[in-house]
Design an enzyme around this catalytic site. Sequence first.
Site, PDB file in Angstrom:
ATOM      1  N   GLY A  11     126.864  44.283  29.106  1.00 45.72           N
ATOM      2  CA  GLY A  11     125.573  43.722  29.485  1.00 45.72           C
ATOM      3  C   GLY A  11     124.594  43.672  28.318  1.00 45.72           C
ATOM      4  O   GLY A  11     124.933  44.039  27.186  1.00 45.72           O
ATOM      5  N   TYR A 141     115.960  45.601  44.407  1.00 46.02           N
ATOM      6  CA  TYR A 141     116.156  46.223  43.095  1.00 46.02           C
ATOM      7  C   TYR A 141     115.217  47.431  42.953  1.00 46.02           C
ATOM      8  O   TYR A 141     115.632  48.516  42.551  1.00 46.02           O
ATOM      9  CB  TYR A 141     115.869  45.175  42.021  1.00 46.02           C
ATOM     10  CG  TYR A 141     116.043  45.611  40.591  1.00 46.02           C
ATOM     11  CD1 TYR A 141     117.278  46.009  40.106  1.00 46.02           C
ATOM     12  CD2 TYR A 141     114.951  45.583  39.712  1.00 46.02           C
ATOM     13  CE1 TYR A 141     117.428  46.374  38.772  1.00 46.02           C
ATOM     14  CE2 TYR A 141     115.111  45.935  38.381  1.00 46.02           C
ATOM     15  CZ  TYR A 141     116.348  46.330  37.913  1.00 46.02           C
ATOM     16  OH  TYR A 141     116.500  46.681  36.590  1.00 46.02           O
TER      17      TYR A 141
END
Length: 323
Positions: A11, A141
């Site tokens: 990532g 989130y």
Amino acid sequence: MKRIFVTGALGQIGSELVVKLKELYGSRNVIASDVKDIGKDNYEGVLFEPLDVTDGERFFKIVKRHKIDTIMHLGALLSAVAEQYPQKAWDVNMMGLYNALEVSRELECALFTPSSIAAFGPTTPKDNTPQDTIQRVDTMYGITKVSGELLCDYYFKKFGVDTRGIRLPGIISYKTLPGGGTTDYAVEIFYEALRSKEYTSFIAEGTKMDMMCMEDAVNAIIKLMEADPSKLIHRNAFNATAMSLAPEDIASEIKKHIPEFKLYYDVDPIRQAIAESWPNSIDDTAAREEWGFSAKHDLASMTELMLEKLSIKLNIEYNPPAA
Ligand code: AKB
């Protein structure tokens, strides 16, 4: 930290953290992993192990086999994609973290996991948001980030697991693109400034969010994990920021280098709502005082760095203005 295991290593943050860890701790002492299987056992010169972080058994086996003492658990879904797939976000972000905590407890590892400015919600004070304040978040989130902070503190208090975290702002980098975040526009804008000399922002004019250059984020993570635990009053997680920016702030800095650059807006209501629920700017005094956090890059130096490095990466001619 002697032997470090990084999840989410492919990532945006992982790909640069692995390189820095390798430089500091040696390539044999860093093991990278990601849910994406790259089909080989080597990544950036370190050992690579594919891992779906929701698979607790495999997580345990890898950490045990490689005699890991520190886990850097980055594998997670970001804000915009979590809003699109809330069930999956709960599963990956919470099960992944739970597994990381359980493995850390059983194998006596220290654990770093990032929190985010998303751990603050619409009723949080917006400006200079304090370290300890209201966190009534309203995004999936954000819910996983607040729950994660609480869970990490619980494992520290209950089981003595050395858990530490940073509420990361939007991270600006030129190596790997972020995926599925609300602050992603602040990276895309640099790519488009070079490619087409214009950018259409999905975040509205005047929307301030905290940001930080990748180099500062990577150094902060390592510094926090190397900090003297007796100095840490907080653990999960520390506010840390380098600058508070709206799209037009970045655009006017880019214009100093590319005068013809134009910024347009086509606001995405989902990501705009997420951005509006986050602080304009956070107060990182606790991080500065407890473990010496500081950021090297401001908007001017970050813009220079991004344009210079991306022009090489994209093979686009760019003549920096004379100093
Ligand atoms: C996102 O936009 O989701 C992330 C973050 C601020 O946590 N960059």
